[in-house]
Design an enzyme around this catalytic site. Structure first.
Site, mmCIF file in Angstrom:
data_model
loop_
_atom_site.group_PDB
_atom_site.id
_atom_site.type_symbol
_atom_site.label_atom_id
_atom_site.label_comp_id
_atom_site.label_asym_id
_atom_site.label_seq_id
_atom_site.Cartn_x
_atom_site.Cartn_y
_atom_site.Cartn_z
ATOM 1 N N GLU A 112 98.043 -0.095 68.738
ATOM 2 C CA GLU A 112 97.623 1.239 69.186
ATOM 3 C C GLU A 112 96.112 1.251 69.306
ATOM 4 O O GLU A 112 95.420 0.476 68.650
ATOM 5 C CB GLU A 112 98.011 2.291 68.126
ATOM 6 C CG GLU A 112 99.491 2.460 67.973
ATOM 7 C CD GLU A 112 99.825 3.269 66.719
ATOM 8 O OE1 GLU A 112 98.961 4.013 66.209
ATOM 9 O OE2 GLU A 112 100.957 3.134 66.241
ATOM 10 N N ASP A 116 88.163 6.703 67.811
ATOM 11 C CA ASP A 116 86.984 6.851 66.961
ATOM 12 C C ASP A 116 86.705 8.322 66.675
ATOM 13 O O ASP A 116 85.898 8.972 67.323
ATOM 14 C CB ASP A 116 85.775 6.202 67.653
ATOM 15 C CG ASP A 116 84.653 5.948 66.656
ATOM 16 O OD1 ASP A 116 84.881 6.126 65.445
ATOM 17 O OD2 ASP A 116 83.563 5.558 67.097
HETATM 18 S S1 IVH Z 1 96.750 3.819 61.061
HETATM 19 C C1 IVH Z 1 96.740 3.062 56.203
HETATM 20 N N1 IVH Z 1 96.390 4.261 63.599
HETATM 21 O O1 IVH Z 1 91.138 4.333 61.765
HETATM 22 C C2 IVH Z 1 95.863 3.501 57.290
HETATM 23 N N2 IVH Z 1 94.552 4.628 62.127
HETATM 24 O O2 IVH Z 1 91.193 2.919 58.511
HETATM 25 C C3 IVH Z 1 96.665 3.696 58.525
HETATM 26 N N3 IVH Z 1 92.537 5.455 63.245
HETATM 27 O O3 IVH Z 1 89.972 6.420 59.795
HETATM 28 C C4 IVH Z 1 95.801 4.061 59.655
HETATM 29 N N4 IVH Z 1 93.371 5.500 65.283
HETATM 30 O O4 IVH Z 1 91.975 7.607 60.985
HETATM 31 C C5 IVH Z 1 95.818 4.274 62.380
HETATM 32 N N5 IVH Z 1 96.236 4.648 65.884
HETATM 33 C C6 IVH Z 1 95.677 4.647 64.659
HETATM 34 C C7 IVH Z 1 94.342 5.049 64.445
HETATM 35 C C8 IVH Z 1 93.814 5.020 63.157
HETATM 36 C C9 IVH Z 1 92.298 5.731 64.535
HETATM 37 C C10 IVH Z 1 91.549 5.590 62.173
HETATM 38 C C11 IVH Z 1 92.063 6.217 60.919
HETATM 39 C C12 IVH Z 1 91.147 5.672 59.868
HETATM 40 C C13 IVH Z 1 90.815 4.325 60.397
HETATM 41 C C14 IVH Z 1 91.676 3.266 59.738
#
Ligand code: IVH
Length: 663
Positions: A112, A116
């Site tokens: 995915e 940001d």
């Molecule tokens: S999954 C267990 N999917 O990236 C953590 N995170 O550290 C699972 N982020 O600030 C995160 N797009 O908010 C996931 N498609 C996406 C994402 C995403 C942006 C951000 C998330 C976090 C950082 C991951």
């Protein structure tokens, strides 16, 4: 209307409006006009005002933002928010894959986009959004429910309610909104945001939800963290489920059979990331099956079933050849670096905004410096840092000019403002920028009238302000350099066409401080005509939920100016449309002056005036011989007496409705 009937209508309206919100903000496929939408909202708002017991947290009226909070409450996350491990290239991804397969055997991955922005944690109980929280330290976050409700891509209610659902997503600001916001802030002398992520964070962590509401944030939902009453068993299934429940889900995900496919996707996005309307800083790679995810488990900091692939930074080195000053529409002087042209993130960059003198001093930027530049929002280039080791001693410090480079008027810096401003009332730069704004796409949308032509017209003395455009003649135009017969004709046609542009874009085109395109629409919907708006007092304006004191003040001041009246008269004389036409529902009241008195059942005070106007009539506050009729509701008083004594026709609400031939 009785309570029972009102309750039914309120439910109907809520459902209908949320469906339109969904179509507009999630599907990007609106099926009604803004004006029609405003009518539905207005009806709902008025019913809720009249019957406060019908107000509810899932009502779309809650989305405009309630009163400011004193501080944020804290929310304890039911499931801790972990962070992700990073991969900086294919080798790291292969290592990750090896660890995964050692523990869980062969797996499929979902890749995915890594948006940001900032994480939000959403909790739905019995299908209703109950809490929205920031990440905080992962264990507890801030309660930003009121703010997140103003974000239309977040459903207040699930399409298929279930006992409990916890969702994680990313709140972000589209690049275009970020740029517009910064431009506006620059013009207002406010500090600008460094990038869309900071802008999104600054907009969400606002004690006043109205500020959040004005910022065009969006949320992509990407994970289900807890489910009760659903049986989702994979990441791919999660994304589909979330989409069916009404969330905005990023469409650019991909199921990969093995790590080679993952790597290919990561590299491909590295090249394509600049083409997206929002910023991404990498790709998130997730094991698809929940069973395999569970098997893998997590370390104290991050899950073993996911990793973030980080794109290499897109920064380039170049030299600042000069620093010039640009004067904007509101007189703000913006220092701009003239760069030795360099390619960054897919295009050649030769200028970078330096925003204001504070930024130049903070980063110690001098003319002649070697600097690293990058594209903020991947569009507007900015100077990241100076490379002091490359200084030769020949660099020069920049000074803000004491007089405007365009009109030589004094330049001042107001207290509490980051910006310097030109004080010249007739500064040609302000005039020119004002006209460029007037003809721009979201304003009057006059094609073929770019900054260069505007400059030519001004230099030739053919126009002095935007209203003069409507009095241009073919013979004037063809005399201009590089203006052929055909382009002159096209330009005149475009000018002619813009007369029909409508009230909302025209209000925006006027360039009143704080009044953006959206405010233009709101004001048009509320006042129906330029005349109505120009007569609005501060209090009238503040009645509109999204209008704050600063905007109200500017509007009132703007319309008080003699110059404004002259300008508007000129537009009117040219035949520019200054009424909200889309709302002219019929002409059944055309030419009628109507006085309303007493309490009506079907309409609120403001509403009835709009209905009268929408049918071509003119509402008036006092009864005279010129009054066509008096619409008398319950408990009508002295106006009714006066009507009788003057022999003016008096009608009931039912008769009035009949007259309209609707409802
Ligand atoms: S999954 C267990 N999917 O990236 C953590 N995170 O550290 C699972 N982020 O600030 C995160 N797009 O908010 C996931 N498609 C996406 C994402 C995403 C942006 C951000 C998330 C976090 C950082 C991951």
């Amino acid at each position: 209307m009785q309570l029972g009937e009102a309750a039914k209508r309120v439910e109907e309206l809520k459902r209908e409006i949320e469906e339109h919100n969904y179509r507009y903000y999630v599907l990007d496929k609106p099926s009604i006009s803004d004006a029609q939408y405003d009518w539905l909202m207005r009806e709902l708002q008025e019913l809720e005002n009249k019957f406060p017991e019908l107000q509810s947290p899932d009502s779309p009226t809650q989305r405009v933002g309630g009163s400011p909070a004193r501080e944020f409450g804290t929310v304890r996350h039911t499931v801790q928010l972990l962070s992700l491990g990073n991969a900086f290239g294919p080798d790291d991804l292969r290592d990750f894959d090896r660890r995964v397969r050692e523990a869980a055997g062969d797996v499929e991955y979902v890749v995915e986009l890594k948006i940001d922005g900032l994480t939000v944690a959403l909790t739905y109980v019995d299908g209703m959004l109950t809490t929205a929280a920031t990440r905080g330290d992962g264990v507890t976050g801030e309660d930003i429910s009121q703010n997140l409700k103003t974000v239309y891509s977040v459903p207040l209610k699930l399409k298929n309610p279930l006992p409990r659902l916890e969702v994680r997503g990313e709140a972000y600001m589209p690049k275009e909104s970020f740029e517009r916001l910064n431009l506006e802030r620059e013009e207002n002398g406010e500090a600008t945001f460094a990038n869309p992520r900071n802008a999104a964070a600054g907009s969400l962590r606002q004690l006043d939800p109205k500020v959040t509401a004005s910022r065009n944030l969006k949320v992509f939902a990407y994970n289900i963290i807890y489910q009760e009453g659903a049986k989702v068993d994979s990441q791919l299934g999660s994304l589909e489920f979330l989409r069916e429940q009404g969330f905005l889900v990023n469409e650019d995900f991909l199921l990969c059979k093995n790590i080679d496919e993952v790597i290919e996707a990561c590299l491909e996005w590295g090249d394509k990331r600049n083409s997206l309307p929002y910023e991404i800083d990498g790709i998130v790679v997730k094991v698809n099956s929940f069973a395999a995810q569970e098997e893998l488990g997590e370390t104290a900091k991050s899950p073993r079933w996911a990793i973030a692939y980080k794109f290499p930074a897109q920064q380039e080195e170049t030299v600042i050849e000069d620093i010039v000053v640009r004067v904007g529409r509101t007189g703000v002087l913006t220092p701009t670096a003239v760069l030795k042209p360099v390619r960054v993130a897919g295009s050649t960059v030769s200028r970078a905004t330096l925003h204001n003198i504070d930024m130049i001093r903070d980063k110690d930027i001098r003319i002649g410096d070697h600097v690293l530049i990058q594209k903020a929002g991947d569009v507007i280039p900015e100077v990241v840092q100076v490379l002091p080791e490359k200084r030769t001693g020949g660099e020069r410090e920049f000074q803000m000019p004491a007089v405007c480079p365009e009109c030589q008027a004094e330049v001042i810096r107001y207290e509490n403002e980051a910006a310097h401003r030109c004080t010249g009332i007739a500064c040609p730069a302000k005039q020119r920028e004002g006209i460029i704004h007037f003809v721009s796409r979201d304003a009057m949308n006059i094609d073929g009238l770019g900054p260069a032509v505007v400059g030519q017209l001004l230099d030739a003395g053919l126009i002095h302000n935007a209203a003069d455009l409507y009095h241009l003649k073919f013979d004037d135009l063809v005399k201009l350099e590089r203006m052929g017969k055909k382009s002159a004709e096209n330009l005149l046609a475009a000018i002619e066409q813009s007369k029909e542009r409508g009230l909302a874009p025209l209000i925006f085109a006027l360039g009143i401080r704080h009044v953006g395109a959206r405010a233009g629409k709101l004001l048009a919907a509320n006042f129906m005509s330029m005349d109505g708006l120009s007569k609005a007092g501060r209090e009238d304006l503040l009645e509109i939920p999204e209008v704050g004191p600063a905007m109200a003040e500017r509007i009132v001041t703007f319309f008080r100016q003699e110059q404004t009246n002259e300008f508007l008269d000129k537009l009117a004389a040219a035949g520019v449309v200054m009424v909200e036409e889309s709302k002219l529902k019929s002409e059944s009241l055309a030419g009628k002056t109507i006085v309303v008195t007493g309490t009506l059942n079907k309409f609120g005070r403001k509403e009835i005036e709009e209905v009268i106007e929408a049918h071509g009539g003119k509402p008036s506050g006092s009864v005279s011989k010129k009054t066509s009729f008096v619409l008398a509701g319950e408990n009508a008083g002295s106006k009714l007496d006066k009507a009788r004594s003057l022999g003016v026709l008096v009608i009931t609400e039912e008769e009035f409705v009949e007259m309209l031939g609707e409802r």
